[in-house]
Design a protein around this motif. Sequence first.
Motif, PDB file in Angstrom:
ATOM      1  N   ASN A 137     -16.486  54.780  -3.475  1.00  0.00           N
ATOM      2  CA  ASN A 137     -17.767  54.078  -3.545  1.00  0.00           C
ATOM      3  C   ASN A 137     -17.552  52.587  -3.762  1.00  0.00           C
ATOM      4  O   ASN A 137     -16.586  52.169  -4.396  1.00  0.00           O
ATOM      5  CB  ASN A 137     -18.603  54.614  -4.708  1.00  0.00           C
ATOM      6  N   PHE A 177     -18.924  49.036  -5.541  1.00  0.00           N
ATOM      7  CA  PHE A 177     -19.592  48.791  -6.813  1.00  0.00           C
ATOM      8  C   PHE A 177     -19.924  47.316  -6.958  1.00  0.00           C
ATOM      9  O   PHE A 177     -19.311  46.451  -6.335  1.00  0.00           O
ATOM     10  CB  PHE A 177     -18.730  49.268  -7.990  1.00  0.00           C
ATOM     11  N   ASP A 213     -14.046  52.420  -5.697  1.00  0.00           N
ATOM     12  CA  ASP A 213     -13.627  53.199  -6.861  1.00  0.00           C
ATOM     13  C   ASP A 213     -12.854  54.430  -6.378  1.00  0.00           C
ATOM     14  O   ASP A 213     -12.620  54.614  -5.184  1.00  0.00           O
ATOM     15  CB  ASP A 213     -14.825  53.562  -7.750  1.00  0.00           C
ATOM     16  N   LEU A 214     -12.432  55.272  -7.296  1.00  0.00           N
ATOM     17  CA  LEU A 214     -11.582  56.406  -6.934  1.00  0.00           C
ATOM     18  C   LEU A 214     -12.271  57.389  -6.005  1.00  0.00           C
ATOM     19  O   LEU A 214     -11.621  58.152  -5.298  1.00  0.00           O
ATOM     20  CB  LEU A 214     -11.125  57.130  -8.216  1.00  0.00           C
ATOM     21  N   TYR A 258     -23.124  52.207 -14.924  1.00  0.00           N
ATOM     22  CA  TYR A 258     -22.466  51.961 -16.199  1.00  0.00           C
ATOM     23  C   TYR A 258     -23.221  50.887 -16.966  1.00  0.00           C
ATOM     24  O   TYR A 258     -23.702  49.912 -16.383  1.00  0.00           O
ATOM     25  CB  TYR A 258     -21.024  51.497 -15.982  1.00  0.00           C
ATOM     26  N   TYR A 266     -21.342  55.858 -18.870  1.00  0.00           N
ATOM     27  CA  TYR A 266     -21.563  56.136 -17.459  1.00  0.00           C
ATOM     28  C   TYR A 266     -22.663  57.185 -17.367  1.00  0.00           C
ATOM     29  O   TYR A 266     -22.662  58.148 -18.125  1.00  0.00           O
ATOM     30  CB  TYR A 266     -20.286  56.682 -16.817  1.00  0.00           C
ATOM     31  N   ASP A 279     -12.880  46.468  -2.408  1.00  0.00           N
ATOM     32  CA  ASP A 279     -12.386  47.411  -3.397  1.00  0.00           C
ATOM     33  C   ASP A 279     -13.351  48.579  -3.548  1.00  0.00           C
ATOM     34  O   ASP A 279     -14.556  48.397  -3.585  1.00  0.00           O
ATOM     35  CB  ASP A 279     -12.227  46.724  -4.759  1.00  0.00           C
ATOM     36  N   TYR A 294     -22.372  51.917  -8.992  1.00  0.00           N
ATOM     37  CA  TYR A 294     -21.468  52.471  -7.983  1.00  0.00           C
ATOM     38  C   TYR A 294     -22.334  53.103  -6.916  1.00  0.00           C
ATOM     39  O   TYR A 294     -23.230  53.888  -7.220  1.00  0.00           O
ATOM     40  CB  TYR A 294     -20.554  53.538  -8.613  1.00  0.00           C
ATOM     41  N   THR A 296     -22.810  48.067 -14.231  1.00  0.00           N
ATOM     42  CA  THR A 296     -22.179  48.331 -12.941  1.00  0.00           C
ATOM     43  C   THR A 296     -22.978  49.405 -12.214  1.00  0.00           C
ATOM     44  O   THR A 296     -23.427  50.371 -12.832  1.00  0.00           O
ATOM     45  CB  THR A 296     -20.727  48.830 -13.118  1.00  0.00           C
TER      46      THR A 296
END
Length: 88
Positions: free
Chosen positions: A66, A68, A62-63, A20, A34, A60, A83, A81
Amino acid sequence: MTTTNPVKPTISIDQIVRVYSGRPGCACGCRGNYREDLASFKRSLAKYSGATAVQTDEGDLDLDGNKFVYWRNDQGTRTYTIYYRYNT
Ligand SMILES: [Zn+2]
């Protein structure tokens, strides 16, 4: 919990699934883009190598599961960013 890492996570190009780049603020895509192509991965990784301080949200994901890492350029005008897969 957000941590600023003095040591950056090692990320290889084949781990990256998405990058990103955009202006600081909302990261839904309205202030940046992205990308999922190899040229963008290489560009982001080069910027990442030169970044002095990066941040991670330890634990944490991502959905898509992955990890990040994110950072801003020295002027604070742009945020990046990466990922990446971490268990391949
Ligand atoms: Zn937005």
